[in-house]
Design a protein around this motif. Structure first.
Motif, PDB file in Angstrom:
ATOM      1  N   CYS A  88       0.722  -1.008  -0.571  1.00 17.07           N
ATOM      2  CA  CYS A  88      -0.267  -0.165  -0.144  1.00 17.07           C
ATOM      3  C   CYS A  88       0.563   0.970   0.325  1.00 17.07           C
ATOM      4  CB  CYS A  88      -0.361  -0.165   1.163  1.00 17.07           C
ATOM      5  SG  CYS A  88      -2.082  -1.535   1.055  1.00 17.07           S
ATOM      6  N   VAL A  89       0.318   1.995  -0.955  1.00 15.54           N
ATOM      7  CA  VAL A  89       1.002   3.040  -0.533  1.00 15.54           C
ATOM      8  C   VAL A  89       0.266   4.190  -1.146  1.00 15.54           C
ATOM      9  CG1 VAL A  89       2.980   2.336  -2.102  1.00 15.54           C
ATOM     10  CG2 VAL A  89       1.472   3.121  -3.258  1.00 15.54           C
ATOM     11  N   CYS A  90       1.202   6.163  -0.174  1.00 18.08           N
ATOM     12  CA  CYS A  90       0.635   7.280  -0.574  1.00 18.08           C
ATOM     13  C   CYS A  90       0.582   7.887  -1.937  1.00 18.08           C
ATOM     14  CB  CYS A  90       0.997   7.775   0.930  1.00 18.08           C
ATOM     15  SG  CYS A  90       2.534   8.293   0.290  1.00 18.08           S
ATOM     16  N   VAL A  91      -0.319   9.255  -1.995  1.00 21.04           N
ATOM     17  CA  VAL A  91       0.140   9.018  -3.396  1.00 21.04           C
ATOM     18  C   VAL A  91       1.282   9.822  -3.713  1.00 21.04           C
ATOM     19  CG1 VAL A  91      -0.572  11.821  -2.453  1.00 21.04           C
ATOM     20  CG2 VAL A  91      -1.966  11.284  -5.367  1.00 21.04           C
ATOM     21  N   SER A  92       2.261  10.824  -2.710  1.00 20.88           N
ATOM     22  CA  SER A  92       3.325  11.027  -2.240  1.00 20.88           C
ATOM     23  C   SER A  92       4.573   9.801  -3.164  1.00 20.88           C
ATOM     24  CB  SER A  92       3.854  11.349  -1.698  1.00 20.88           C
ATOM     25  OG  SER A  92       3.436  12.445  -1.554  1.00 20.88           O
ATOM     26  N   CYS A  93       4.100   8.509  -2.728  1.00 18.75           N
ATOM     27  CA  CYS A  93       4.732   7.268  -3.133  1.00 18.75           C
ATOM     28  C   CYS A  93       4.710   7.084  -4.383  1.00 18.75           C
ATOM     29  CB  CYS A  93       4.723   6.489  -1.975  1.00 18.75           C
ATOM     30  SG  CYS A  93       5.426   6.201  -0.768  1.00 18.75           S
ATOM     31  N   ALA A  94       3.544   7.417  -4.822  1.00 21.83           N
ATOM     32  CA  ALA A  94       2.368   6.800  -5.908  1.00 21.83           C
ATOM     33  C   ALA A  94       3.331   7.692  -7.109  1.00 21.83           C
ATOM     34  CB  ALA A  94       1.052   6.940  -5.927  1.00 21.83           C
ATOM     35  N   ILE A  95       3.398   8.729  -7.263  1.00 18.18           N
ATOM     36  CA  ILE A  95       3.587   9.878  -7.694  1.00 18.18           C
ATOM     37  C   ILE A  95       4.962  10.813  -8.072  1.00 18.18           C
ATOM     38  CG2 ILE A  95       3.249  12.297  -9.000  1.00 18.18           C
ATOM     39  CD1 ILE A  95       0.350  11.693  -7.938  1.00 18.18           C
ATOM     40  N   GLU A  96       5.920  10.398  -7.049  1.00 15.93           N
ATOM     41  CA  GLU A  96       7.537  11.258  -6.256  1.00 15.93           C
ATOM     42  C   GLU A  96       8.069  10.250  -6.245  1.00 15.93           C
ATOM     43  OE1 GLU A  96       6.302  13.974  -3.875  1.00 15.93           O
ATOM     44  OE2 GLU A  96       4.728  15.179  -4.880  1.00 15.93           O
ATOM     45  N   ASP A  97       8.347   9.596  -5.774  1.00 15.74           N
ATOM     46  CA  ASP A  97       9.317   8.540  -5.015  1.00 15.74           C
ATOM     47  C   ASP A  97       8.386   7.167  -5.817  1.00 15.74           C
ATOM     48  OD1 ASP A  97       9.914  10.677  -3.213  1.00 15.74           O
ATOM     49  OD2 ASP A  97       8.360   9.645  -1.724  1.00 15.74           O
ATOM     50  N   GLN A  98       9.925   5.817  -4.930  1.00 14.53           N
ATOM     51  CA  GLN A  98      10.305   4.774  -5.243  1.00 14.53           C
ATOM     52  C   GLN A  98       9.271   4.034  -6.764  1.00 14.53           C
ATOM     53  OE1 GLN A  98       9.412   5.526  -2.644  1.00 14.53           O
ATOM     54  NE2 GLN A  98       8.721   3.880  -0.581  1.00 14.53           N
ATOM     55  N   HIS A  99       7.630   4.403  -6.283  1.00 17.96           N
ATOM     56  CA  HIS A  99       6.080   3.719  -6.820  1.00 17.96           C
ATOM     57  C   HIS A  99       6.774   4.168  -8.128  1.00 17.96           C
ATOM     58  CE1 HIS A  99       6.443   1.016  -3.385  1.00 17.96           C
ATOM     59  NE2 HIS A  99       6.729   2.244  -2.763  1.00 17.96           N
ATOM     60  N   ARG A 100       6.894   5.626  -9.001  1.00 16.43           N
ATOM     61  CA  ARG A 100       6.103   6.581  -9.445  1.00 16.43           C
ATOM     62  C   ARG A 100       6.465   5.307 -10.829  1.00 16.43           C
ATOM     63  NH1 ARG A 100      11.392   8.754  -9.328  1.00 16.43           N
ATOM     64  NH2 ARG A 100      12.714   8.694 -10.970  1.00 16.43           N
TER      65      ARG A 100
END
Length: 146
Positions: free
Chosen positions: A86-98
């Protein structure tokens, strides 16, 4: 497998806003407020436009774990299919999961449940086939001339 076991083994989630003496079953859980609500207490979330738009509601669940990203402190709203986390919007857009495959919780839950149901059916068929084969083997050992 016994047919006497209940099919639904999930615990009933109770409303966090009801009084202790009269807690009703929850109808939804707000991931942002981190509370589960019965129909009566859910009305505020359903009738207030800003809450309806910014507070994701899910099926009732006990929020025993964290619903916030440990890195960003934001609400976990997405499921990363690549890392199965599970990830937050920041992880999804900016970080390791983008660059990873993402789904919203509701979409991921629906798809994973459909996949699980299909796998369960396939296993039941395979188990039934194995049971029939074992029964045939037992009959053949009991009556070798058949």
């Amino acid at each position: 497998m016994s047919d006497n076991q209940p099919k639904d083994t999930q615990q009933v989630v109770l409303c966090d806003m009801c009084t202790e003496e009269d807690r009703k079953p929850a109808r939804k859980t707000c991931m942002k407020c981190e509370i589960s609500m019965c129909g009566q207490h859910l009305q505020v979330h359903l009738t207030t436009p800003v809450l309806l738009q910014t507070h994701p509601l899910t099926e009732p669940m006990a929020l025993g774990g964290t619903t916030k990203c440990p890195q960003h402190g934001k609400l976990l709203e997405y499921y990363c299919l690549d890392d199965m986390t599970c990830v937050c919007v920041s992880c999804a857009i900016e970080d390791q999961h983008r660059l990873h495959n993402m789904k919203t919780f509701s979409t991921a839950h629906k798809e994973l449940m459909e996949k699980l149901t299909g796998e369960q059916k396939a296993l039941r068929v395979k188990t039934d086939d194995e049971n029939v084969s074992l029964e045939k083997l037992a009959v053949m050992q009991t009556y070798p001339s058949i």
